[in-house]
Design a protein around this motif. Structure first.
Motif, PDB file in Angstrom:
ATOM      1  N   ILE B 147      43.231 112.707  -8.079  1.00 47.75           N
ATOM      2  CA  ILE B 147      42.352 113.379  -9.044  1.00 47.75           C
ATOM      3  C   ILE B 147      42.823 114.820  -9.209  1.00 47.75           C
ATOM      4  CG2 ILE B 147      39.972 113.853  -9.699  1.00 47.75           C
ATOM      5  CD1 ILE B 147      39.077 111.898  -7.512  1.00 47.75           C
ATOM      6  N   GLY B 148      43.240 115.156 -10.418  1.00 41.02           N
ATOM      7  CA  GLY B 148      43.744 116.508 -10.693  1.00 41.02           C
ATOM      8  C   GLY B 148      45.252 116.460 -10.847  1.00 41.02           C
ATOM      9  N   GLY B 149      45.728 116.903 -11.996  1.00 44.46           N
ATOM     10  CA  GLY B 149      47.159 116.833 -12.280  1.00 44.46           C
ATOM     11  C   GLY B 149      47.822 118.188 -12.286  1.00 44.46           C
ATOM     12  N   GLY B 150      47.417 119.072 -11.371  1.00 45.18           N
ATOM     13  CA  GLY B 150      48.144 120.322 -11.169  1.00 45.18           C
ATOM     14  C   GLY B 150      49.370 120.028 -10.326  1.00 45.18           C
ATOM     15  N   VAL B 151      50.025 121.078  -9.859  1.00 41.57           N
ATOM     16  CA  VAL B 151      51.253 120.860  -9.098  1.00 41.57           C
ATOM     17  C   VAL B 151      50.954 120.047  -7.831  1.00 41.57           C
ATOM     18  CG1 VAL B 151      51.116 123.157  -8.008  1.00 41.57           C
ATOM     19  CG2 VAL B 151      53.309 121.967  -8.137  1.00 41.57           C
ATOM     20  N   ALA B 152      49.768 120.236  -7.255  1.00 45.03           N
ATOM     21  CA  ALA B 152      49.403 119.461  -6.063  1.00 45.03           C
ATOM     22  C   ALA B 152      49.308 117.975  -6.392  1.00 45.03           C
ATOM     23  CB  ALA B 152      48.071 119.956  -5.496  1.00 45.03           C
ATOM     24  N   GLY B 153      48.540 117.647  -7.427  1.00 46.36           N
ATOM     25  CA  GLY B 153      48.329 116.243  -7.787  1.00 46.36           C
ATOM     26  C   GLY B 153      49.623 115.578  -8.217  1.00 46.36           C
ATOM     27  N   ILE B 154      50.457 116.318  -8.935  1.00 45.29           N
ATOM     28  CA  ILE B 154      51.716 115.745  -9.409  1.00 45.29           C
ATOM     29  C   ILE B 154      52.599 115.353  -8.226  1.00 45.29           C
ATOM     30  CG2 ILE B 154      53.869 116.251 -10.632  1.00 45.29           C
ATOM     31  CD1 ILE B 154      52.228 118.083 -12.500  1.00 45.29           C
ATOM     32  N   PHE B 155      52.728 116.263  -7.254  1.00 39.69           N
ATOM     33  CA  PHE B 155      53.589 115.958  -6.107  1.00 39.69           C
ATOM     34  C   PHE B 155      53.005 114.853  -5.236  1.00 39.69           C
ATOM     35  CE2 PHE B 155      56.119 119.548  -7.319  1.00 39.69           C
ATOM     36  CZ  PHE B 155      57.374 119.203  -6.838  1.00 39.69           C
ATOM     37  N   ALA B 156      51.701 114.853  -5.051  1.00 35.07           N
ATOM     38  CA  ALA B 156      51.085 113.784  -4.260  1.00 35.07           C
ATOM     39  C   ALA B 156      51.323 112.441  -4.947  1.00 35.07           C
ATOM     40  CB  ALA B 156      49.589 114.049  -4.085  1.00 35.07           C
ATOM     41  N   ALA B 157      51.148 112.415  -6.273  1.00 35.03           N
ATOM     42  CA  ALA B 157      51.315 111.167  -7.021  1.00 35.03           C
ATOM     43  C   ALA B 157      52.764 110.686  -6.938  1.00 35.03           C
ATOM     44  CB  ALA B 157      50.910 111.377  -8.483  1.00 35.03           C
ATOM     45  N   LEU B 158      53.712 111.617  -7.087  1.00 36.80           N
ATOM     46  CA  LEU B 158      55.121 111.216  -7.064  1.00 36.80           C
ATOM     47  C   LEU B 158      55.508 110.621  -5.706  1.00 36.80           C
ATOM     48  CD1 LEU B 158      56.906 114.032  -9.085  1.00 36.80           C
ATOM     49  CD2 LEU B 158      56.888 111.574  -9.611  1.00 36.80           C
ATOM     50  N   ASP B 159      55.074 111.283  -4.613  1.00 39.73           N
ATOM     51  CA  ASP B 159      55.425 110.766  -3.290  1.00 39.73           C
ATOM     52  C   ASP B 159      54.824 109.380  -3.067  1.00 39.73           C
ATOM     53  OD1 ASP B 159      56.942 112.936  -2.726  1.00 39.73           O
ATOM     54  OD2 ASP B 159      55.884 113.508  -0.888  1.00 39.73           O
ATOM     55  N   LEU B 160      53.551 109.242  -3.428  1.00 39.10           N
ATOM     56  CA  LEU B 160      52.895 107.932  -3.242  1.00 39.10           C
ATOM     57  C   LEU B 160      53.586 106.865  -4.084  1.00 39.10           C
ATOM     58  CD1 LEU B 160      49.203 109.127  -3.106  1.00 39.10           C
ATOM     59  CD2 LEU B 160      50.296 107.675  -1.381  1.00 39.10           C
ATOM     60  N   ALA B 161      53.951 107.227  -5.303  1.00 37.30           N
ATOM     61  CA  ALA B 161      54.599 106.268  -6.198  1.00 37.30           C
ATOM     62  C   ALA B 161      55.987 105.899  -5.686  1.00 37.30           C
ATOM     63  CB  ALA B 161      54.685 106.841  -7.609  1.00 37.30           C
ATOM     64  N   ASN B 162      56.710 106.909  -5.170  1.00 36.97           N
ATOM     65  CA  ASN B 162      58.056 106.623  -4.658  1.00 36.97           C
ATOM     66  C   ASN B 162      58.025 105.748  -3.414  1.00 36.97           C
ATOM     67  OD1 ASN B 162      59.476 107.928  -6.652  1.00 36.97           O
ATOM     68  ND2 ASN B 162      59.388 109.911  -5.620  1.00 36.97           N
ATOM     69  N   MET B 163      56.896 105.728  -2.728  1.00 41.58           N
ATOM     70  CA  MET B 163      56.764 104.830  -1.571  1.00 41.58           C
ATOM     71  C   MET B 163      56.424 103.414  -2.010  1.00 41.58           C
ATOM     72  SD  MET B 163      54.804 107.058   1.306  1.00 41.58           S
ATOM     73  CE  MET B 163      54.279 108.618   0.681  1.00 41.58           C
ATOM     74  N   GLY B 164      56.291 103.215  -3.303  1.00 43.84           N
ATOM     75  CA  GLY B 164      56.052 101.862  -3.801  1.00 43.84           C
ATOM     76  C   GLY B 164      54.598 101.547  -4.090  1.00 43.84           C
ATOM     77  N   ASN B 165      53.759 102.575  -4.104  1.00 44.86           N
ATOM     78  CA  ASN B 165      52.345 102.330  -4.391  1.00 44.86           C
ATOM     79  C   ASN B 165      52.038 102.559  -5.864  1.00 44.86           C
ATOM     80  OD1 ASN B 165      51.422 102.056  -1.532  1.00 44.86           O
ATOM     81  ND2 ASN B 165      52.214 104.154  -1.443  1.00 44.86           N
ATOM     82  N   LYS B 166      51.102 101.788  -6.373  1.00 44.55           N
ATOM     83  CA  LYS B 166      50.582 102.040  -7.717  1.00 44.55           C
ATOM     84  C   LYS B 166      49.704 103.288  -7.641  1.00 44.55           C
ATOM     85  CE  LYS B 166      48.748 101.133 -11.781  1.00 44.55           C
ATOM     86  NZ  LYS B 166      49.417 100.919 -13.040  1.00 44.55           N
ATOM     87  N   VAL B 167      49.879 104.221  -8.579  1.00 41.58           N
ATOM     88  CA  VAL B 167      49.091 105.454  -8.543  1.00 41.58           C
ATOM     89  C   VAL B 167      48.409 105.684  -9.894  1.00 41.58           C
ATOM     90  CG1 VAL B 167      49.150 107.953  -8.181  1.00 41.58           C
ATOM     91  CG2 VAL B 167      50.736 106.502  -6.921  1.00 41.58           C
ATOM     92  N   TYR B 168      47.116 105.977  -9.850  1.00 44.99           N
ATOM     93  CA  TYR B 168      46.402 106.421 -11.041  1.00 44.99           C
ATOM     94  C   TYR B 168      46.242 107.930 -10.923  1.00 44.99           C
ATOM     95  CZ  TYR B 168      45.223 101.480 -11.247  1.00 44.99           C
ATOM     96  OH  TYR B 168      45.294 100.116 -11.277  1.00 44.99           O
ATOM     97  N   LEU B 169      46.852 108.667 -11.839  1.00 40.44           N
ATOM     98  CA  LEU B 169      46.753 110.134 -11.809  1.00 40.44           C
ATOM     99  C   LEU B 169      45.791 110.569 -12.903  1.00 40.44           C
ATOM    100  CD1 LEU B 169      47.559 112.960 -10.910  1.00 40.44           C
ATOM    101  CD2 LEU B 169      49.695 112.739 -12.172  1.00 40.44           C
ATOM    102  N   VAL B 170      44.617 111.055 -12.463  1.00 42.06           N
ATOM    103  CA  VAL B 170      43.551 111.387 -13.408  1.00 42.06           C
ATOM    104  C   VAL B 170      43.476 112.902 -13.603  1.00 42.06           C
ATOM    105  CG1 VAL B 170      41.046 111.359 -13.757  1.00 42.06           C
ATOM    106  CG2 VAL B 170      42.207 109.346 -12.846  1.00 42.06           C
ATOM    107  N   GLU B 171      43.556 113.331 -14.851  1.00 43.34           N
ATOM    108  CA  GLU B 171      43.510 114.765 -15.177  1.00 43.34           C
ATOM    109  C   GLU B 171      42.486 114.957 -16.287  1.00 43.34           C
ATOM    110  OE1 GLU B 171      44.902 117.936 -14.374  1.00 43.34           O
ATOM    111  OE2 GLU B 171      43.517 118.442 -15.995  1.00 43.34           O
TER     112      GLU B 171
END
Ligand SMILES: Cc1cc2nc3c(=O)[nH]c(=O)nc-3n(C[C@H](O)[C@H](O)[C@H](O)COP(=O)(O)OP(=O)(O)OC[C@H]3O[C@@H](n4cnc5c(N)ncnc54)[C@H](O)[C@@H]3O)c2cc1C
Ligand code: SF4
Ligand code: SF4
Ligand code: FES
Lengths: 140, 670
Positions: B147-171
């Motif tokens: 939740i939140g697509g600032g620099v924090a949310g973007i990096f958290a989403a990218l790492d989770l996604a690169n580990m093979g998880n589906k990610v919903y990034l809500v902004e």
């Protein structure tokens, strides 16, 4: 001997119990009167427990929960408020000064407040004297 | 009969220096069922744990009480000791004689010792009544919500996604990017913010595992770690994003005017707008609260037909859109649309806002030449309202003297007592950038004190002094407005020990970092709590910095407390790693300290059913056709509200049972 009141505190693990820990972290000072019984939420505290504690001679009982809006389980503390306010209104008829019982909202960030509440409660209990069942006067 | 072992910790001198440990041990041995009591300098150390291990191994004890610090940090450690020796880990109880005793009664050693004995007695009383409990497991949904697509949310989403998880990034805004997208250059290396952020935004926008849900908000969150049910509200954009190419023709055509939040209110935007030039996704929205309905075309109404041409009369935005993405005739739901997703873990990265200058009446907030630091970022940015030209908003003149004020609303009892942590550094950055570009500019910086703790930060600061930027230590009391839009800054210089007055043509306020005004209801949706400074509270300030009291929900970035971009990114990656733990384990443990109904005792009165905050209780029929309450294990969170209410004491909250609590009351009144 000097009268040291015995206070039993039922403390929600998310707020008042954490607040008491924080008082320790901050090295706040308060009298060694209160002993906490940890509960998951103040909503776990039956009014009977408060009665039981007083009936067995505790000089004071505290129920500590989260501020409204902060209860970890949404609104357990609203139930606590209703239950405990009702209990408080009945304590006099049951032979105990209602001032022997306190319901307080103390958050995990309020270490100082925890220390202040215990200091104040202890002072009041010293004024009231020991539990009537333990030889104190019945001022209920 | 239980065989309780009591282990009293000195915690170095933390406990031992106040409480008479020997005496506490002796007293413990007088309590029913206590078979042994021992002491150690540090019970949680290896040798300390070993003492407990041996006693369990030798069959001496089958229930363990440790009198030490707080169960909030150390219970898991000791439970593991029991588990390691094959003893059920729930046959353990802690007596808190440090945080709630020795630390607070250091001035009353006798009182502290007497209290410690009572606390131990209470713990033993509970321990005698403990029952073994069994952990249960449920499968995890291998997806995460950020939740939140600032620099924090973007990096958290990218790492989770690169580990093979589906990610919903809500902004909630139309584009991701957050405050970093508004910045011109960034300390301590002065690289251009957009240049380093835009590629990462694009990565997030195009990642096959990330579903970008911008212009969206969280409606509700139910469930628990491993299986959260989330309702996301996709706000109504009034533009068909399938068709929108982001050309911006509608924004150009829209005659409405409202302050442009992206430019910190320095200029206006239309009701139809694109968030900012590098937006991801680059899509237009129509902000209906500011639409002036200039074409007389309410949403969902058919256009009037021109008498002259016979063609429909369209609103300017509709007419302008070459892609046909705007059609005001379609009656759409103004509340948007609800999307249901199921996730196993959640990262909250909702960032912050800066205080507006209007809060500081003594600092001439009405002058257009008094700016917040965020406004200055926009003013000097190449994508800002002046195209990067440094001209003051009041009259478009080039400033000659500029004053910076630190700690505006921070470290100030009247507003926030916390330090906003990044202001010293970004002010120095802004001053350096300006001085580099305009060497003739006179710059005065008023600091309470300069805080530059960070890698290469102090060098960055001394560099500013070398450039001839004037550093003044002392607070500013007020600003007077002078003719021609100039300003008089009245402050104190503690090096001169004198009051000073400096006339400036532009003043910049480093206003405090705080959370958004509507954060409370948002926090309640997630059952998160705020700390004393009003930021999201982490589970433990040192050891659990990204965890929250809600298992499966983690924090990243400024929503947890003010921090700069390097720290934000580090924390985001930490939160992603923590959130990935349940996802990669594939199953999560259900805490067994939850409630259960004894069907034999239940009278079927139904009092408990509506009380449960999680609707975990339902009334079912037993074999005889009588109603009986039943608690769904995966939904119960163990608050005990129902247990308290049941008139038949049919509900048991494991870990906090009637017997256990009653035994503690008895022990404490003995
Ligand atoms: C004037 C100024 C200059 C700065 N300069 C620097 C610098 O040079 N170098 C540096 O390292 N740091 C700098 N910083 C600090 C930097 O801005 C932060 O470290 C960074 O932006 C934190 O990122 P974040 O993702 O935590 O928060 P944000 O950037 O605030 O992002 C949060 C995002 O979440 C969204 N959001 C909020 N609530 C919700 C919700 N309920 N639902 C959905 N989405 C939501 C917001 O719209 C936003 O997009 C500066 C700060 C200021 C004020
Ligand atoms: S303890 Fe009772 S009221 Fe609380 S969550 Fe569980 S079932 Fe619901
Ligand atoms: S309150 Fe107790 S007796 Fe009544 S339905 Fe619930 S469990 Fe059964
Ligand atoms: S969780 Fe603290 S009162 Fe409910």
């Amino acid at each position: 001997m000097e009268f040291v009141p015995n206070i039993i505190g039922f403390a929600c693990q998310w707020c008042t119990y954490a607040g008491a820990d924080l008082a320790g972290n901050l090295r706040c000072k308060y009298p060694p009167t209160v002993k906490l019984i940890k509960v998951p939420c103040s909503g776990r505290v039956k009014p009977e427990y408060v009665m039981q504690a007083l009936a067995q001679g505790a000089d004071g009982v505290l129920v500590g929960g989260c501020h409204f809006g902060d209860c970890h389980y949404k609104d357990g503390n609203h139930k606590t408020k209703n239950r405990m306010d009702m209990l408080k209104s009945m304590l006099g008829d049951l032979g105990f000064d209602p001032r022997r019982f306190r319901r307080e909202w103390i958050s995990g960030a309020e270490g100082k407040k925890f220390a202040e509440v215990i200091t104040d409660f202890t002072k009041e209990l010293i004024e009231l004297g020991p539990n009537p069942l333990k030889g104190g006067e019945n001022n209920g | 009969m239980a065989k309780v072992g009591v282990y009293v910790c000195h915690c170095g001198s933390n406990i031992g220096g106040v409480v008479d440990v020997e005496d506490v041990c002796k007293h413990a041995e007088t309590l029913s069922d206590v078979v042994v009591s021992r002491q150690n300098l540090f019970m949680c150390s290896d040798p300390g744990q070993e003492i407990i291990r041996q006693d369990i191994n030798n069959g001496l004890v089958d229930k363990v009480v440790v009198a030490a610090c707080t169960p909030r940090t150390h219970e898991p450690i000791f439970r593991k000791v029991l588990e390691g020796e094959g003893l059920n880990k729930y046959l353990f109880e802690m007596a808190n004689i440090r945080d709630q005793d020795s630390w607070v009664h250091a001035n009353d050693k006798a009182g502290a010792t007497a209290k410690a004995k009572q606390i131990v007695a209470s713990a033993v009383a509970k321990a005698r009544n403990l029952q073994p409990l069994e952990d249960k497991y449920v499968d995890v949904t291998k997806a995460a919500l950020v939740i939140g697509g600032g620099v924090a949310g973007i990096f958290a989403a990218l790492d989770l996604a690169n580990m093979g998880n589906k990610v919903y990034l809500v902004e909630k805004e139309p584009s991701i990017g957050g405050v970093m997208a508004q910045l011109d250059k960034t300390f301590p290396t002065n690289d251009c913010s957009a240049c380093i952020l835009t590629p990462v935004m694009v990565d997030a926008g195009t990642h096959p595992n990330i579903e970008l849900l911008t212009y969206s908000e969280i409606d509700s969150v139910e469930g628990y770690i491993g299986n959260f049910d989330v309702k996301i509200r996709r706000k109504q954009a009034y533009v068909d994003w399938e068709k929108c190419t982001g050309c911006g023709a509608c924004a150009d055509a829209c005659p409405a005017k409202t302050p442009d939040a992206f430019n910190a209110g320095l200029n206006n935007r239309g009701a139809a707008y694109i968030h900012f030039p590098q937006a991801v996704p680059k899509k237009a929205v129509i902000d209906m609260t500011h639409c002036i309905n200039c074409g007389g075309r309410k949403i969902g109404s058919e256009p009037k037909i021109s008498k002259k041409t016979g063609n429909p009369i369209l609103a300017p935005c509709e007419k302008a859109c070459p892609a046909g993405a705007i059609n005001r005739s379609v009656a759409v739901d103004e509340g948007g649309r609800i999307m249901d997703v199921k996730v196993g873990a959640i990262v909250v990265a909702t960032g912050y806002k800066v205080m507006e200058k209007e809060n500081f009446k003594n600092l001439a907030p009405d002058s257009p030449n008094v700016l917040t630091a965020l406004q200055l970022e926009r003013l000097i940015s190449a994508t800002g309202p002046t195209g990067g030209q440094f001209l003051r908003p009041g009259d478009g003149k080039k400033p000659h003297t500029i004053s910076f004020l630190s700690c505006v609303g921070s470290r100030d009892e009247r507003h926030h007592t916390h330090c906003s942590r990044v202001c010293c550094m970004y002010m120095i950055k802004q001053a350096k950038l300006l001085k580099e570009k305009y060497p003739d500019l006179e710059i005065y910086m008023h600091f309470m004190d300069v805080r530059t703790p960070g890698k290469d930060f102090d060098e960055y600061y001394t560099g500013a002094i070398d450039m001839g930027i004037n550093i003044i230590r002392g607070r500013v009391g007020g600003i007077d407005t002078l003719p021609e839009g100039n300003l008089r800054v009245m402050g104190y210089d503690s090096d001169l020990a004198a009051n000073i007055e400096i006339d400036a043509d532009l003043v910049v306020l480093a206003t405090a970092i705080e959370l958004q005004d509507d954060i409370k209801p948002f926090a309640q949706k997630l059952s998160l709590t705020l700390d004393g400074s009003g930021f999201f509270k982490e589970l433990h300030p040192k050891l659990k910095p990204v965890d929250t009291p809600v298992e499966g929900i983690f924090l990243a970035g400024c929503c947890q407390g003010p921090k700069d971009i390097p720290d934000t990114v580090a924390q985001a990656k930490g939160a992603a790693a923590s959130a990935a733990v349940p996802l990669s384990q594939g199953r999560v443990r259900i805490n067994p300290t939850i409630s259960e109904v004894n069907q034999e005792k239940c009278s079927g009165c139904g009092i408990c059913e509506p009380l449960c905050p999680y609707a975990a209780i339902s009334m079912i029929e037993n074999v005889a056709g009588h109603p009986r309450a039943r608690i769904e294990m995966t939904q119960c969170k163990g608050c005990g509200v129902c247990t308290t209410a049941c008139p038949s004491t049919a509900i048991q909250l494991y870990g906090y049972t009637e017997d256990q609590i009653m035994a503690q009351i008895c022990a404490l009144t003995a």
